[in-house]
Scaffold this motif. Structure first.
Motif, PDB file in Angstrom:
ATOM      1  N   ARG A   1       0.828  -1.204   0.000  1.00  0.00           N
ATOM      2  CA  ARG A   1       0.000   0.000   0.000  1.00  0.00           C
ATOM      3  C   ARG A   1       0.868   1.262   0.000  1.00  0.00           C
ATOM      4  O   ARG A   1       1.883   1.337   0.687  1.00  0.00           O
ATOM      5  CB  ARG A   1      -0.903   0.005   1.233  1.00  0.00           C
ATOM      6  CG  ARG A   1      -1.788   1.248   1.385  1.00  0.00           C
ATOM      7  CD  ARG A   1      -2.484   1.211   2.746  1.00  0.00           C
ATOM      8  NE  ARG A   1      -3.298   2.388   2.967  1.00  0.00           N
ATOM      9  CZ  ARG A   1      -4.590   2.484   2.621  1.00  0.00           C
ATOM     10  NH1 ARG A   1      -5.192   1.457   2.049  1.00  0.00           N
ATOM     11  NH2 ARG A   1      -5.263   3.590   2.854  1.00  0.00           N
ATOM     12  N   LEU A   2       0.451   2.251  -0.785  1.00  0.00           N
ATOM     13  CA  LEU A   2       1.082   3.572  -0.766  1.00  0.00           C
ATOM     14  C   LEU A   2       0.052   4.627  -0.370  1.00  0.00           C
ATOM     15  O   LEU A   2      -1.066   4.635  -0.897  1.00  0.00           O
ATOM     16  CB  LEU A   2       1.637   3.934  -2.144  1.00  0.00           C
ATOM     17  CG  LEU A   2       2.915   3.267  -2.635  1.00  0.00           C
ATOM     18  CD1 LEU A   2       3.299   3.848  -3.997  1.00  0.00           C
ATOM     19  CD2 LEU A   2       4.052   3.456  -1.647  1.00  0.00           C
ATOM     20  N   ASP A   3       0.426   5.486   0.550  1.00  0.00           N
ATOM     21  CA  ASP A   3      -0.357   6.690   0.859  1.00  0.00           C
ATOM     22  C   ASP A   3       0.451   7.871   0.342  1.00  0.00           C
ATOM     23  O   ASP A   3       1.537   8.166   0.858  1.00  0.00           O
ATOM     24  CB  ASP A   3      -0.600   6.821   2.359  1.00  0.00           C
ATOM     25  CG  ASP A   3      -1.584   5.778   2.868  1.00  0.00           C
ATOM     26  OD1 ASP A   3      -2.526   5.443   2.126  1.00  0.00           O
ATOM     27  OD2 ASP A   3      -1.404   5.288   3.999  1.00  0.00           O
ATOM     28  N   ILE A   4      -0.072   8.529  -0.695  1.00  0.00           N
ATOM     29  CA  ILE A   4       0.670   9.571  -1.404  1.00  0.00           C
ATOM     30  C   ILE A   4       0.033  10.929  -1.131  1.00  0.00           C
ATOM     31  O   ILE A   4      -1.144  11.146  -1.450  1.00  0.00           O
ATOM     32  CB  ILE A   4       0.683   9.293  -2.917  1.00  0.00           C
ATOM     33  CG1 ILE A   4       1.206   7.874  -3.190  1.00  0.00           C
ATOM     34  CG2 ILE A   4       1.511  10.334  -3.650  1.00  0.00           C
ATOM     35  CD1 ILE A   4       0.968   7.411  -4.611  1.00  0.00           C
ATOM     36  N   GLU A   5       0.790  11.821  -0.542  1.00  0.00           N
ATOM     37  CA  GLU A   5       0.299  13.181  -0.288  1.00  0.00           C
ATOM     38  C   GLU A   5       0.619  14.034  -1.508  1.00  0.00           C
ATOM     39  O   GLU A   5       1.772  14.108  -1.939  1.00  0.00           O
ATOM     40  CB  GLU A   5       0.952  13.771   0.964  1.00  0.00           C
ATOM     41  CG  GLU A   5       0.301  15.053   1.432  1.00  0.00           C
ATOM     42  CD  GLU A   5       0.864  15.534   2.761  1.00  0.00           C
ATOM     43  OE1 GLU A   5       0.261  16.437   3.348  1.00  0.00           O
ATOM     44  OE2 GLU A   5       1.907  15.008   3.192  1.00  0.00           O
ATOM     45  N   VAL A   6      -0.414  14.678  -2.066  1.00  0.00           N
ATOM     46  CA  VAL A   6      -0.246  15.388  -3.326  1.00  0.00           C
ATOM     47  C   VAL A   6      -0.951  16.732  -3.264  1.00  0.00           C
ATOM     48  O   VAL A   6      -1.982  16.875  -2.622  1.00  0.00           O
ATOM     49  CB  VAL A   6      -0.768  14.524  -4.505  1.00  0.00           C
ATOM     50  CG1 VAL A   6      -2.242  14.210  -4.338  1.00  0.00           C
ATOM     51  CG2 VAL A   6      -0.515  15.187  -5.837  1.00  0.00           C
ATOM     52  N   VAL A   7      -0.379  17.720  -3.939  1.00  0.00           N
ATOM     53  CA  VAL A   7      -0.983  19.039  -4.065  1.00  0.00           C
ATOM     54  C   VAL A   7      -1.330  19.267  -5.536  1.00  0.00           C
ATOM     55  O   VAL A   7      -0.477  19.107  -6.412  1.00  0.00           O
ATOM     56  CB  VAL A   7      -0.023  20.145  -3.580  1.00  0.00           C
ATOM     57  CG1 VAL A   7      -0.621  21.523  -3.844  1.00  0.00           C
ATOM     58  CG2 VAL A   7       0.280  19.984  -2.101  1.00  0.00           C
ATOM     59  N   GLY A   8      -2.584  19.623  -5.820  1.00  0.00           N
ATOM     60  CA  GLY A   8      -2.997  19.907  -7.182  1.00  0.00           C
ATOM     61  C   GLY A   8      -3.529  18.686  -7.906  1.00  0.00           C
ATOM     62  O   GLY A   8      -3.923  17.689  -7.292  1.00  0.00           O
ATOM     63  N   PRO A   9      -3.567  18.716  -9.239  1.00  0.00           N
ATOM     64  CA  PRO A   9      -4.145  17.633 -10.041  1.00  0.00           C
ATOM     65  C   PRO A   9      -3.441  16.301  -9.806  1.00  0.00           C
ATOM     66  O   PRO A   9      -2.240  16.250  -9.552  1.00  0.00           O
ATOM     67  CB  PRO A   9      -3.936  18.114 -11.484  1.00  0.00           C
ATOM     68  CG  PRO A   9      -3.775  19.595 -11.385  1.00  0.00           C
ATOM     69  CD  PRO A   9      -3.095  19.851 -10.083  1.00  0.00           C
ATOM     70  N   ILE A  10      -4.219  15.217  -9.902  1.00  0.00           N
ATOM     71  CA  ILE A  10      -3.654  13.888  -9.675  1.00  0.00           C
ATOM     72  C   ILE A  10      -3.574  13.071 -10.961  1.00  0.00           C
ATOM     73  O   ILE A  10      -3.324  11.857 -10.921  1.00  0.00           O
ATOM     74  CB  ILE A  10      -4.471  13.115  -8.614  1.00  0.00           C
ATOM     75  CG1 ILE A  10      -5.911  12.862  -9.114  1.00  0.00           C
ATOM     76  CG2 ILE A  10      -4.481  13.865  -7.285  1.00  0.00           C
ATOM     77  CD1 ILE A  10      -6.693  11.921  -8.216  1.00  0.00           C
ATOM     78  N   ASP A  11      -3.734  13.725 -12.112  1.00  0.00           N
ATOM     79  CA  ASP A  11      -3.750  13.006 -13.379  1.00  0.00           C
ATOM     80  C   ASP A  11      -2.451  12.236 -13.608  1.00  0.00           C
ATOM     81  O   ASP A  11      -2.465  11.059 -14.014  1.00  0.00           O
ATOM     82  CB  ASP A  11      -3.995  13.998 -14.522  1.00  0.00           C
ATOM     83  CG  ASP A  11      -4.025  13.317 -15.886  1.00  0.00           C
ATOM     84  OD1 ASP A  11      -4.949  12.509 -16.115  1.00  0.00           O
ATOM     85  OD2 ASP A  11      -3.118  13.583 -16.701  1.00  0.00           O
ATOM     86  N   VAL A  12      -1.303  12.891 -13.357  1.00  0.00           N
ATOM     87  CA  VAL A  12      -0.006  12.232 -13.575  1.00  0.00           C
ATOM     88  C   VAL A  12       0.134  11.018 -12.670  1.00  0.00           C
ATOM     89  O   VAL A  12       0.630   9.955 -13.080  1.00  0.00           O
ATOM     90  CB  VAL A  12       1.150  13.226 -13.327  1.00  0.00           C
ATOM     91  CG1 VAL A  12       2.486  12.512 -13.372  1.00  0.00           C
ATOM     92  CG2 VAL A  12       1.118  14.349 -14.361  1.00  0.00           C
ATOM     93  N   LEU A  13      -0.343  11.141 -11.446  1.00  0.00           N
ATOM     94  CA  LEU A  13      -0.257  10.043 -10.487  1.00  0.00           C
ATOM     95  C   LEU A  13      -1.110   8.852 -10.943  1.00  0.00           C
ATOM     96  O   LEU A  13      -0.669   7.694 -10.880  1.00  0.00           O
ATOM     97  CB  LEU A  13      -0.721  10.557  -9.122  1.00  0.00           C
ATOM     98  CG  LEU A  13      -0.531   9.663  -7.897  1.00  0.00           C
ATOM     99  CD1 LEU A  13      -0.399  10.538  -6.653  1.00  0.00           C
ATOM    100  CD2 LEU A  13      -1.707   8.722  -7.734  1.00  0.00           C
ATOM    101  N   VAL A  14      -2.314   9.130 -11.403  1.00  0.00           N
ATOM    102  CA  VAL A  14      -3.208   8.066 -11.863  1.00  0.00           C
ATOM    103  C   VAL A  14      -2.590   7.325 -13.051  1.00  0.00           C
ATOM    104  O   VAL A  14      -2.631   6.083 -13.136  1.00  0.00           O
ATOM    105  CB  VAL A  14      -4.583   8.644 -12.243  1.00  0.00           C
ATOM    106  CG1 VAL A  14      -5.454   7.575 -12.914  1.00  0.00           C
ATOM    107  CG2 VAL A  14      -5.290   9.198 -11.007  1.00  0.00           C
ATOM    108  N   LYS A  15      -1.996   8.070 -13.984  1.00  0.00           N
ATOM    109  CA  LYS A  15      -1.377   7.444 -15.153  1.00  0.00           C
ATOM    110  C   LYS A  15      -0.171   6.591 -14.753  1.00  0.00           C
ATOM    111  O   LYS A  15       0.076   5.528 -15.340  1.00  0.00           O
ATOM    112  CB  LYS A  15      -0.968   8.515 -16.153  1.00  0.00           C
ATOM    113  CG  LYS A  15      -2.161   9.172 -16.842  1.00  0.00           C
ATOM    114  CD  LYS A  15      -1.746  10.306 -17.758  1.00  0.00           C
ATOM    115  CE  LYS A  15      -2.952  10.911 -18.453  1.00  0.00           C
ATOM    116  NZ  LYS A  15      -2.606  12.088 -19.296  1.00  0.00           N
TER     117      LYS A  15
END
Length: 274
Positions: free
Chosen positions: A230-244
């Motif tokens: 499992r990864l818990d990823i803290e992100v700011v802004g759009p998550i499109d790059v992460l999903v891809k």
């Protein structure tokens, strides 16, 4: 205030938010000509706010509305009509908010006083509505009616400028938001744009050991916590790059916390502090 420049168009509801002492009330009072700025100007429908004729088209709700304790609610509303002229929306607003005209103002609760003050502000159907913390003391049902009344006024062509600490209300009713910080406007744009900039957590469960290195350097990622698969990823802004990036691996489960105006507000202030 430090070089604040903003506008509110007809048919638009603009929210003004900021921490205590950020300058919200001062900004509103300057825009209405109640405080004289050391530089700059404010105009309503092309006219300078220093002219009484221009201010007559404004409905203003201050953060501590002055009401005469000696009068009944009806007498207070009647007096305002004698000053401003016939109020064609008085009955509508009284009915929507549940105002009791026969009660003496000295007997009213904080919330009921606020309802009277809101009625005074809206009953003449002003072309510009300025409200400083209008939801103070209101229960959730009345608050909903207030925001519906403001949206109806905007639909009729009014410009609405409102401050509130209840960011959920601002998020659902406003078209645009202005964020003040220490007398400066640090954001002015669509509500959803600020919400999308909020810091949130994306949780991904993989079918094998979590590929932490594939996500740690992605744009917007500010932290990655790995726990077996499992990864818990803290992100700011759009998550499109992460999903891809996740699509390159076997994904068992995927969830993300909701982007909210409150989250965007907090993130923005954190970035300004850096």
């Amino acid at each position: 205030m430090d070089g604040v420049s903003l506008s509110v168009d007809r048919g638009e509801i603009v929210g003004l938010i900021g921490a205590n002492g950020s300058g919200k009330t001062t900004t509103m009072r300057m825009l209405l000509g109640l405080i004289r700025p050391t530089a700059g100007s404010a105009r309503i429908a092309g006219g300078d706010v220093s002219r009484a004729a221009v201010r007559n088209g404004v409905g203003y709700l201050p953060d501590d509305p002055p009401l005469d304790e000696r009068w009944t609610v009806g007498e207070q509303l009647d007096w305002w009509e004698s000053v401003r002229g016939p109020a064609r929306r008085r009955a509508d607003i009284e009915g929507v908010l549940g105002v009791e005209s026969n009660k003496r103002i000295s007997e009213l609760s904080r919330g009921n006083r606020q309802k009277v003050a809101i009625t005074l502000t809206l009953m003449h159907d002003p072309r510009l509505i300025v409200m400083d913390e209008p939801a103070t003391g209101l229960d959730p049902l009345v608050r909903r009616e207030l925001w519906a009344a403001l949206r109806a006024a905007a639909d009729r062509g009014a410009a609405v400028f409102v401050s509130s600490h209840v960011l959920g209300d601002i998020e659902h009713v406003c078209d645009r938001v202005v964020v003040l910080r220490e007398g400066r406007a640090v954001f002015d744009g669509p509500v959803d744009e600020l919400a999308r900039s909020s810091r949130r957590v994306v949780s991904i469960e993989f079918g094998h050991a979590a590929p932490r290195a594939a996500f740690a350097e992605l744009p917007g990622v500010v932290g990655v916590l790995a726990d077996n698969s499992r990864l818990d990823i803290e992100v700011v802004g759009p998550i499109d790059v992460l999903v891809k990036a996740a699509a390159d691996f076997e994904v068992v489960d995927f969830s993300t916390s909701q982007a909210t105006l409150e989250g965007g507000f907090v993130t923005l202030n954190e970035e300004v502090d850096r």
